[in-house]
Design a protein around this motif. Structure first.
Motif, PDB file in Angstrom:
ATOM      1  N   GLY A 161     -24.626   4.759   3.633  1.00  0.00           N
ATOM      2  CA  GLY A 161     -23.643   5.819   3.445  1.00  0.00           C
ATOM      3  C   GLY A 161     -22.245   5.404   3.872  1.00  0.00           C
ATOM      4  N   GLU A 162     -22.131   4.296   4.614  1.00  0.00           N
ATOM      5  CA  GLU A 162     -20.817   3.787   5.011  1.00  0.00           C
ATOM      6  C   GLU A 162     -20.149   2.981   3.904  1.00  0.00           C
ATOM      7  OE1 GLU A 162     -20.836   1.736   8.742  1.00  0.00           O
ATOM      8  OE2 GLU A 162     -22.112   3.212   9.723  1.00  0.00           O
ATOM      9  N   LEU A 163     -20.890   2.740   2.814  1.00  0.00           N
ATOM     10  CA  LEU A 163     -20.378   1.930   1.707  1.00  0.00           C
ATOM     11  C   LEU A 163     -20.232   2.788   0.451  1.00  0.00           C
ATOM     12  CD1 LEU A 163     -22.651  -1.225   2.140  1.00  0.00           C
ATOM     13  CD2 LEU A 163     -20.232  -1.059   2.761  1.00  0.00           C
ATOM     14  N   GLU A 164     -19.154   2.538  -0.299  1.00  0.00           N
ATOM     15  CA  GLU A 164     -18.966   3.178  -1.597  1.00  0.00           C
ATOM     16  C   GLU A 164     -18.535   2.120  -2.603  1.00  0.00           C
ATOM     17  OE1 GLU A 164     -16.143   6.340  -1.468  1.00  0.00           O
ATOM     18  OE2 GLU A 164     -17.432   7.670  -0.272  1.00  0.00           O
ATOM     19  N   LEU A 165     -18.906   2.325  -3.866  1.00  0.00           N
ATOM     20  CA  LEU A 165     -18.407   1.447  -4.913  1.00  0.00           C
ATOM     21  C   LEU A 165     -16.887   1.453  -4.906  1.00  0.00           C
ATOM     22  CD1 LEU A 165     -20.831   2.377  -7.826  1.00  0.00           C
ATOM     23  CD2 LEU A 165     -20.853   0.267  -6.470  1.00  0.00           C
ATOM     24  N   ALA A 166     -16.283   0.288  -5.125  1.00  0.00           N
ATOM     25  CA  ALA A 166     -14.823   0.157  -4.976  1.00  0.00           C
ATOM     26  C   ALA A 166     -14.160  -0.474  -6.200  1.00  0.00           C
ATOM     27  CB  ALA A 166     -14.503  -0.661  -3.729  1.00  0.00           C
ATOM     28  N   TYR A 167     -14.822  -0.401  -7.359  1.00  0.00           N
ATOM     29  CA  TYR A 167     -14.130  -0.830  -8.586  1.00  0.00           C
ATOM     30  C   TYR A 167     -12.914   0.070  -8.807  1.00  0.00           C
ATOM     31  CZ  TYR A 167     -18.593  -3.198  -9.427  1.00  0.00           C
ATOM     32  OH  TYR A 167     -19.712  -3.988  -9.302  1.00  0.00           O
ATOM     33  N   ALA A 168     -13.065   1.355  -8.437  1.00  0.00           N
ATOM     34  CA  ALA A 168     -11.954   2.307  -8.462  1.00  0.00           C
ATOM     35  C   ALA A 168     -11.876   2.975  -7.094  1.00  0.00           C
ATOM     36  CB  ALA A 168     -12.168   3.365  -9.551  1.00  0.00           C
ATOM     37  N   ILE A 169     -10.659   3.097  -6.565  1.00  0.00           N
ATOM     38  CA  ILE A 169     -10.462   3.740  -5.273  1.00  0.00           C
ATOM     39  C   ILE A 169      -9.320   4.750  -5.395  1.00  0.00           C
ATOM     40  CG2 ILE A 169     -11.307   1.752  -3.968  1.00  0.00           C
ATOM     41  CD1 ILE A 169      -8.419   1.011  -3.342  1.00  0.00           C
ATOM     42  N   THR A 170      -9.244   5.665  -4.455  1.00  0.00           N
ATOM     43  CA  THR A 170      -8.149   6.640  -4.494  1.00  0.00           C
ATOM     44  C   THR A 170      -6.844   6.003  -4.010  1.00  0.00           C
ATOM     45  OG1 THR A 170      -8.555   7.424  -2.241  1.00  0.00           O
ATOM     46  CG2 THR A 170      -9.741   8.550  -4.033  1.00  0.00           C
ATOM     47  N   VAL A 171      -5.750   6.639  -4.360  1.00  0.00           N
ATOM     48  CA  VAL A 171      -4.442   6.150  -3.923  1.00  0.00           C
ATOM     49  C   VAL A 171      -4.375   6.154  -2.399  1.00  0.00           C
ATOM     50  CG1 VAL A 171      -1.949   6.525  -4.022  1.00  0.00           C
ATOM     51  CG2 VAL A 171      -3.351   6.987  -6.044  1.00  0.00           C
ATOM     52  N   HIS A 172      -4.928   7.190  -1.771  1.00  0.00           N
ATOM     53  CA  HIS A 172      -4.911   7.252  -0.305  1.00  0.00           C
ATOM     54  C   HIS A 172      -5.620   6.038   0.303  1.00  0.00           C
ATOM     55  CE1 HIS A 172      -3.741  11.482  -0.896  1.00  0.00           C
ATOM     56  NE2 HIS A 172      -3.278  11.413   0.332  1.00  0.00           N
ATOM     57  N   LYS A 173      -6.752   5.635  -0.295  1.00  0.00           N
ATOM     58  CA  LYS A 173      -7.494   4.493   0.232  1.00  0.00           C
ATOM     59  C   LYS A 173      -6.778   3.168  -0.020  1.00  0.00           C
ATOM     60  CE  LYS A 173     -11.377   6.186   1.958  1.00  0.00           C
ATOM     61  NZ  LYS A 173     -11.731   6.007   3.396  1.00  0.00           N
ATOM     62  N   SER A 174      -5.834   3.165  -0.978  1.00  0.00           N
ATOM     63  CA  SER A 174      -5.136   1.912  -1.311  1.00  0.00           C
ATOM     64  C   SER A 174      -3.947   1.656  -0.402  1.00  0.00           C
ATOM     65  CB  SER A 174      -4.651   1.965  -2.765  1.00  0.00           C
ATOM     66  OG  SER A 174      -3.528   2.835  -2.908  1.00  0.00           O
ATOM     67  N   GLN A 175      -3.555   2.629   0.413  1.00  0.00           N
ATOM     68  CA  GLN A 175      -2.366   2.466   1.252  1.00  0.00           C
ATOM     69  C   GLN A 175      -2.456   1.223   2.126  1.00  0.00           C
ATOM     70  OE1 GLN A 175      -2.198   6.842   2.596  1.00  0.00           O
ATOM     71  NE2 GLN A 175      -0.165   6.083   3.016  1.00  0.00           N
ATOM     72  N   GLY A 176      -1.332   0.546   2.249  1.00  0.00           N
ATOM     73  CA  GLY A 176      -1.274  -0.652   3.079  1.00  0.00           C
ATOM     74  C   GLY A 176      -1.736  -1.906   2.368  1.00  0.00           C
ATOM     75  N   ASN A 177      -2.191  -1.785   1.119  1.00  0.00           N
ATOM     76  CA  ASN A 177      -2.700  -2.927   0.374  1.00  0.00           C
ATOM     77  C   ASN A 177      -1.822  -3.229  -0.830  1.00  0.00           C
ATOM     78  OD1 ASN A 177      -5.004  -2.891   2.055  1.00  0.00           O
ATOM     79  ND2 ASN A 177      -5.924  -1.323   0.776  1.00  0.00           N
ATOM     80  N   GLU A 178      -1.909  -4.446  -1.311  1.00  0.00           N
ATOM     81  CA  GLU A 178      -1.287  -4.831  -2.571  1.00  0.00           C
ATOM     82  C   GLU A 178      -2.312  -5.597  -3.399  1.00  0.00           C
ATOM     83  OE1 GLU A 178       3.525  -5.249  -1.953  1.00  0.00           O
ATOM     84  OE2 GLU A 178       2.285  -7.050  -1.840  1.00  0.00           O
ATOM     85  N   TYR A 179      -2.218  -5.470  -4.709  1.00  0.00           N
ATOM     86  CA  TYR A 179      -3.144  -6.135  -5.626  1.00  0.00           C
ATOM     87  C   TYR A 179      -2.331  -6.791  -6.741  1.00  0.00           C
ATOM     88  CZ  TYR A 179      -5.984  -2.634  -3.253  1.00  0.00           C
ATOM     89  OH  TYR A 179      -6.565  -1.844  -2.298  1.00  0.00           O
ATOM     90  N   ASP A 180      -2.815  -7.909  -7.260  1.00  0.00           N
ATOM     91  CA  ASP A 180      -2.109  -8.575  -8.354  1.00  0.00           C
ATOM     92  C   ASP A 180      -1.930  -7.626  -9.532  1.00  0.00           C
ATOM     93  OD1 ASP A 180      -1.774 -10.903  -6.978  1.00  0.00           O
ATOM     94  OD2 ASP A 180      -3.448 -11.960  -7.901  1.00  0.00           O
ATOM     95  N   ALA A 181      -2.982  -6.927  -9.894  1.00  0.00           N
ATOM     96  CA  ALA A 181      -2.916  -6.004 -11.027  1.00  0.00           C
ATOM     97  C   ALA A 181      -3.501  -4.660 -10.638  1.00  0.00           C
ATOM     98  CB  ALA A 181      -3.679  -6.577 -12.217  1.00  0.00           C
TER      99      ALA A 181
END
Length: 740
Positions: A656-676
């Motif tokens: 339950g501590e893991l979720e699929l991450a092919y798509a994530i929410t904007v809130h969860k993306s904070q602090g990160n950068e991705y090439d695309a």
């Protein structure tokens, strides 16, 4: 035995492998039907020699093997002289060792425990036990079984064991009596029972719906719920009265009377801000007051002032780096190294990283030890990559202390044990909540230099407060805002469109030869299918991006036909479809498969990770992304590989501590950068369609951004500049302290 089925076992405690006094969490070996069974659960004061009846389900721990996870238990006192001797010899009762245990059992036999509890004066009949020691032994025994009584009582009214231990710590031997008279005392911060659980217990006990106790608990519940879920550190009094009255089903006048009594008792704090009353639980009021006072004192520390040597050092650094700092960059560098406190802000392409790197090097030349940190692990990693200097999470910097057991995060670093550095630089400060920021300031010496870096146009913290924006808006602290977009960055539509969005202007969506693209799609099913095709085929073919590590789909919300839930289902099918060679495991609504991209969705400070070179460490944190390497059904475990080759092993019941991450929410993306980055925006209106969320999503992309969906949704977000108001008064308090 079958994993997941319930079992009931009775047996004697042979060994207590681990026990936490704070939480009651225990690992023990139970001798049942001639076999030793490992049992885990919350137990109070368990000792060797006791007889337990436990109920629960079997699960396999990746490291410790098969265990019975007990959620119910009964304790049966040792009945025979031999069992009593074993029990007392284990040190279960303070003051009785093996020799004394032997003498007691020799004298009182099967009645030993009865004598200890009911007639302690008789213990003096045993050599070496004085009247004082006899009383101490009896008190320890009563305390131990008082906890047991409280646990059994609370279990009957639906309150789990960990809360019982906290209740005993707070109320002692009177715990059962106090709780039976007023179950709402369990809702206090030290115990933390949900209001609904206490409400059900109170209803069963016949407590009146309009009782003072119920209304008081309802008021406090509203405040705590809003701090934990809505980002408020306080609430305006009229709003609190209205919400609490609706919760408990009575009129606001009755609630107002109770509120006044809570203020008089000190259980609530009222702060008048320009004629408007706000109510706090004391913890958040004290945190805001501390932050305001500490920052004011730090601000007033004497700085070094600009010197010819500093000017020369900056010029030498420019020459060495082969660059010329812009005027605002130079101002930021000078302010940072001559002032005790500074806030540095700016959007993408404005040179924040260049300025930070210069500040780090100049402070190092001045002999100052500099600590770098960010609120999340991925943000800290990015900070390290950009500056070339190691950065840590704020939690790691402050050194989390796990032994408190109160539910409140405690740190080893604080006023009595401050950070051993002369300067602290915090990136992504917009993600810092009030309580974490207070903890940071408590660990920073008054003489320490503090540099806060962030972008106030991004989303605020998940936790309560709006730290960065409030500090800037106060006008009481030195702020340098980098606004010039550098020539190279100005060629990027990601950068220029991000700045347009912040300014309330529509971004360019018609480009076909840059790094920012818009692909129109009307139907949610088509949006999901196109996102999957972009990830699996088109972007890897055209740009060489890895679907797993270089491309990230970011959506405004989890729910809906184009939310992360549905997107993950479609993307998993495209990128990692079912395969007889790949093992699977169902966890709630999702199926986890070997090769899946997953995210850790809560901080787990105790999870062990290992690298191939033998390096080990503890802690996988909320937002860490990895890939499932192995699902081992015989051991019921999952192995996930995270950044830097860290491998962590999860049991199935931890999935339950893991979720699929092919798509994530904007809130969860904070602090990160991705090439695309692919940003699906379906047609229609959503409460998540607002400007700062769009800006945050756009600024996650380094090389390529594709908005997929509706142009009208983009315009709606740009025009929606109504930020959800966060009730907090740090700005006001800082003004009061600085002007007072």
């Amino acid at each position: 035995m079958e994993l997941g089925e319930r079992y009931r076992l009775e047996g004697g405690v042979e060994t207590v492998i681990f026990h936490s006094e704070q939480t009651g969490f225990t690992v023990l070996e139970l001798s049942a039907d001639g076999e030793l069974v490992t049992v885990v659960g919350e137990f109070a004061g368990i000792a060797v020699g006791e007889t337990l009846i436990v109920e629960g389900v079997y699960a396999t721990h990746p490291k410790y093997g098969l265990q019975l996870k007990a959620d119910k238990y009964e304790r049966l006192l040792p009945a025979t002289a031999a069992a009593i001797a074993s029990y007392l010899s284990s040190g279960a009762i303070k003051g009785i060792g093996p020799k004394t245990a032997g003498r007691l059992v020799a004298r009182f036999g099967d009645e030993t425990l009865t004598v200890i509890e009911q007639n302690p004066a008789r213990l003096t009949e045993v050599s070496g036990i004085s009247p004082k020691k006899a009383e101490q032994i009896s008190n320890e025994y009563r305390k131990l079984f008082g906890i047991r009584t409280v646990m059994l009582y609370l279990a009957k009214i639906g309150v789990p064991a960990p809360f019982a231990i906290k209740a005993w710590k707070k109320f002692g031997p009177q715990a059962q009596e106090i709780v039976s008279q007023n179950p709402y005392v369990l809702c206090c911060e030290e115990i933390g029972v949900p209001f609904e659980t206490a409400d059900a217990a109170a209803d069963a006990a016949g407590l009146a719906p309009d009782s003072f106790e119920r209304i008081a608990a309802g008021i406090l519940h509203v405040l705590r719920h809003n701090s934990m879920n809505n980002g408020h550190t306080c609430l305006p009094e009229p709003k609190l009265l209205e919400t609490a009255a609706r919760l408990v089903g009575t009129d606001s006048y009755h609630v107002s009377d109770v509120l006044e009594e809570l203020v008089a008792r000190g259980e609530l704090v009222r702060l008048d801000v320009k004629g408007e009353p706000f109510l706090y639980v004391p913890r958040y009021y004290e945190a805001e007051c501390y932050i305001a006072s500490k920052l004011a004192l730090m601000r007033d520390q004497r700085g070094e002032g600009l010197t010819p040597d500093l000017e020369a050092a900056i010029s030498a650094l420019e020459q060495k780096q082969g660059i010329t700092y812009a005027a605002l960059q130079r101002e930021a560098i000078v302010t940072a190294v001559t002032s005790p406190l500074m806030i540095l802000t700016g959007g993408p392409g404005t040179g924040k990283t260049t300025a930070i790197s210069a500040i780090i090097r100049l402070l190092g030349q001045m002999g100052e030890k500099v600590a770098l940190a960010a609120p999340t692990g991925r943000a800290a990693k990015r900070m390290t990559e950009l500056t070339g200097v190691e950065a840590r999470t704020v939690h790691r910097l402050l050194e989390v202390d796990f032994d408190d057991g109160s539910g409140v995060t405690k740190f080893k670093r604080g006023e009595k044990n401050p950070l051993p550095c002369e300067a602290v630089i915090i990136d992504e400060t917009s993600m810092m909540d009030t309580l974490l920021f207070e903890s940071l300031l408590r660990a920073v010496k008054f003489s320490c230099r503090l540099i806060l870096v962030g972008d106030p146009d991004q989303l605020p913290s998940v936790g309560a407060g709006n730290i960065l924006s409030d500090l800037i808006a106060s006008g009481k602290l030195p702020v340098v805002h980098l606004s010039e977009i550098f020539r190279q960055a100005a060629k990027s539509l990601i950068v220029t469109n991000a700045h347009a969005i912040v300014s309330g202007e529509d971004p360019r969506l018609d480009a076909r030869d840059n790094d920012f693209f818009f692909l129109p799609e009307q139907q949610s099913a088509r949006i999901c299918a196109t996102a999957a095709d972009l990830c699996a085929r088109r972007l890897p073919k055209s740009y060489g991006f890895s679907p797993m590590w270089d491309i990230q789909v970011i959506a405004p919300t989890r729910v809906g036909a184009a939310g992360t839930g549905e997107l993950n289902r479609v993307l998993q099918q495209a990128l990692n479809p079912p395969d007889e060679r790949k093992k699977e495991f169902s966890s709630g609504p999702q199926t986890l498969r070997e090769g899946d991209k997953v995210m850790q969705v809560k901080n787990n400070y105790d999870l062990l990770w290992e690298k191939e070179d033998g390096e080990e460490g503890l802690g996988i944190f909320n937002g860490d992304i990895g890939v499932i390497e192995l699902i081992n059904r015989p051991s019921s475990s999952i192995i996930v590989r995270f950044d830097e080759g860290r491998r962590a092993e999860y049991s199935f019941d931890m999935a339950g501590e893991l979720e699929l991450a092919y798509a994530i929410t904007v809130h969860k993306s904070q602090g990160n950068e991705y090439d695309a980055v692919i940003l699906p925006l379906a047609e229609g209106r959503s409460r998540m369609y607002y400007r700062s969320l769009l800006y945050t999503a756009v600024t996650r992309a380094k090389k390529l951004l594709i908005i997929l969906g509706s142009a009208s949704a983009v315009r709606t977000m740009v025009q929606s500049h109504k930020r959800t108001r966060r009730y907090a008064n740090l700005r006001f308090l800082l003004g009061e302290v600085c002007d007072g």
